[in-house]
Design an enzyme around this catalytic site. Structure first.
Site, PDB file in Angstrom:
ATOM      1  N   ARG A  13      47.442  60.828  24.555  1.00 54.92           N
ATOM      2  CA  ARG A  13      47.474  61.853  23.507  1.00 54.92           C
ATOM      3  C   ARG A  13      47.811  63.221  24.112  1.00 54.92           C
ATOM      4  O   ARG A  13      48.909  63.721  23.962  1.00 54.92           O
ATOM      5  CB  ARG A  13      46.126  61.894  22.760  1.00 54.92           C
ATOM      6  CG  ARG A  13      46.165  62.692  21.447  1.00 54.92           C
ATOM      7  CD  ARG A  13      46.038  64.196  21.602  1.00 54.92           C
ATOM      8  NE  ARG A  13      44.794  64.615  22.229  1.00 54.92           N
ATOM      9  CZ  ARG A  13      44.507  65.876  22.517  1.00 54.92           C
ATOM     10  NH1 ARG A  13      45.395  66.843  22.241  1.00 54.92           N
ATOM     11  NH2 ARG A  13      43.371  66.199  23.104  1.00 54.92           N
ATOM     12  N   ASP A  14      46.903  63.803  24.840  1.00 51.89           N
ATOM     13  CA  ASP A  14      47.107  65.144  25.383  1.00 51.89           C
ATOM     14  C   ASP A  14      48.233  65.166  26.409  1.00 51.89           C
ATOM     15  O   ASP A  14      48.967  66.147  26.529  1.00 51.89           O
ATOM     16  CB  ASP A  14      45.798  65.638  26.012  1.00 51.89           C
ATOM     17  CG  ASP A  14      45.817  67.117  26.337  1.00 51.89           C
ATOM     18  OD1 ASP A  14      46.643  67.840  25.771  1.00 51.89           O
ATOM     19  OD2 ASP A  14      44.994  67.551  27.163  1.00 51.89           O
ATOM     20  N   HIS A 205      37.033  69.630  30.724  1.00 56.31           N
ATOM     21  CA  HIS A 205      38.453  69.311  30.565  1.00 56.31           C
ATOM     22  C   HIS A 205      39.252  70.453  31.196  1.00 56.31           C
ATOM     23  O   HIS A 205      39.375  71.525  30.613  1.00 56.31           O
ATOM     24  CB  HIS A 205      38.750  69.200  29.058  1.00 56.31           C
ATOM     25  CG  HIS A 205      40.154  68.839  28.709  1.00 56.31           C
ATOM     26  ND1 HIS A 205      40.448  67.760  27.909  1.00 56.31           N
ATOM     27  CD2 HIS A 205      41.348  69.406  29.012  1.00 56.31           C
ATOM     28  CE1 HIS A 205      41.759  67.676  27.728  1.00 56.31           C
ATOM     29  NE2 HIS A 205      42.322  68.673  28.394  1.00 56.31           N
ATOM     30  N   HIS A 207      42.715  72.069  33.153  1.00 56.46           N
ATOM     31  CA  HIS A 207      44.128  72.016  33.482  1.00 56.46           C
ATOM     32  C   HIS A 207      44.328  72.632  34.865  1.00 56.46           C
ATOM     33  O   HIS A 207      43.488  73.396  35.341  1.00 56.46           O
ATOM     34  CB  HIS A 207      44.947  72.746  32.423  1.00 56.46           C
ATOM     35  CG  HIS A 207      45.088  71.958  31.154  1.00 56.46           C
ATOM     36  ND1 HIS A 207      46.303  71.651  30.584  1.00 56.46           N
ATOM     37  CD2 HIS A 207      44.158  71.395  30.343  1.00 56.46           C
ATOM     38  CE1 HIS A 207      46.122  70.941  29.484  1.00 56.46           C
ATOM     39  NE2 HIS A 207      44.829  70.780  29.315  1.00 56.46           N
ATOM     40  N   CYS A 238      50.026  72.959  27.849  1.00 55.57           N
ATOM     41  CA  CYS A 238      49.775  73.639  26.580  1.00 55.57           C
ATOM     42  C   CYS A 238      51.029  74.390  26.145  1.00 55.57           C
ATOM     43  O   CYS A 238      51.483  75.291  26.850  1.00 55.57           O
ATOM     44  CB  CYS A 238      48.608  74.619  26.708  1.00 55.57           C
ATOM     45  SG  CYS A 238      48.298  75.581  25.221  1.00 55.57           S
ATOM     46  N   ASN A 247      47.075  68.339  32.881  1.00 55.45           N
ATOM     47  CA  ASN A 247      45.649  68.092  33.086  1.00 55.45           C
ATOM     48  C   ASN A 247      45.366  67.723  34.539  1.00 55.45           C
ATOM     49  O   ASN A 247      46.269  67.377  35.300  1.00 55.45           O
ATOM     50  CB  ASN A 247      45.210  66.922  32.198  1.00 55.45           C
ATOM     51  CG  ASN A 247      45.276  67.239  30.737  1.00 55.45           C
ATOM     52  OD1 ASN A 247      44.386  67.839  30.168  1.00 55.45           O
ATOM     53  ND2 ASN A 247      46.365  66.818  30.091  1.00 55.45           N
TER      54      ASN A 247
END
Length: 297
Positions: A13-14, A205, A207, A238, A247
């Site tokens: 997903r991300d 979470h 990055h 992002c 990530n």
């Protein structure tokens, strides 16, 4: 220090949502299935956000229909509102996630609503999920900085996390969306939130924009957190944050945690191979240092 950390794999997903190159549905399904075979317990499979906002994941229902769901593995999906929740449930989702920000400026740019309005939209989602027996995870982005307003008040991070938890989110993922955090700030942020929300209900979470993601996770694990999000091959980024890289790479995170004497239940070799497979599908080298090293071991 506890001897187990649960990793929430977010690449499907991300990691993929902002890829410029179209990723075939069959490859998305294969990615989830490959990840399922590595020992991961939580794999964020896709997103039921409007395809207009995230065209890469317009095939969410097809992905959910195609994956092989292994016993003991959860496959949460992202939903923006009640309509997204209904689509996710129709596709067989048994866990969902909602997302907001700690930065007012970021929320208006990314979600097109104020923080409080975005959270209000979750109320019917949480209500329906409670009736359906569906667990809900909450994401709070920009916990250590915002590309529009810079510093984000810690009081806002705490307020938003506390509200999501009070609404019924079983776990709150605290995201350094643009990757500007450093270990001391990350640890201080986590401890401030943990004073209001149980540490057992928190995840981190990070990055890796400035190369601090692993150091930040290590600082937070030492402070007591036991859940960390990451993406195989270091995918992600992002679209609203200039220069924000992917990530924390799952392979690098697993290597670090195992080196700290902490179990993850994950087969590092299998995970690294999956990362290299995904990178090949995306047409570039893996973003994982461990993945690169193990390829030549």
């Amino acid at each position: 220090m506890a001897d187990f950390v649960r990793i929430v794999e977010v690449a499907p997903r991300d990691g993929l949502q902002n890829e410029a190159r179209h990723v075939a549905t069959a490859d998305k399904i294969a990615l989830v299935d490959r990840l399922s075979a590595t020992g991961l317990r939580s794999i964020e499979a896709t997103s039921f956000v409007s395809p207009r906002w995230v065209p890469q994941l317009a095939d969410a229902a097809e992905v959910m229909a195609g994956i092989v769901r292994r016993p003991g593995v959860s496959y949460p999906v992202l939903v923006p509102n009640e309509q997204g929740y209904a689509r996710a449930r129709a596709a067989g989702a048994e866990e969902v996630a909602v997302f907001t920000a700690a930065s007012e400026a970021f929320a208006r740019k990314n979600i097109n609503a104020s923080i409080d309005t975005s959270i209000d939209r979750f109320a019917p989602v949480l209500a329906r999920a409670a009736r359906d027996g569906v667990r809900v995870r909450g994401y709070v982005s920009t916990v250590l900085g915002c590309p529009y307003q810079g510093e984000v008040p810690l009081t806002e991070v705490v307020r938003v996390a506390r509200r999501l938890h009070a609404m019924g989110c079983y776990e709150i993922s605290l995201g350094d969306t643009i990757g500007v955090g450093t270990p001391r700030k990350a640890r201080a942020m986590l401890r401030a939130v943990a004073a209001e929300v149980p540490m057992a209900a928190l995840a981190v979470h990070f990055h890796d924009t400035y190369g601090q993601a692993l150091a930040n996770v290590a600082a937070c694990v030492e402070a007591g957190v036991r859940v960390a999000d990451s993406a195989v091959a270091g995918t992600g980024g992002c679209p609203y944050a200039r220069g924000a890289s992917g990530n924390a790479a799952s392979e690098d995170l697993v290597y670090m945690l195992h080196g700290m004497g902490i179990d993850t239940g994950i087969d590092l070799e299998a995970l690294a191979e999956t990362g290299r497979w995904l990178a090949a599908r995306l047409g570039r080298p893996t973003g994982s240092k461990a993945g690169q090293a193990l390829a030549h071991a």
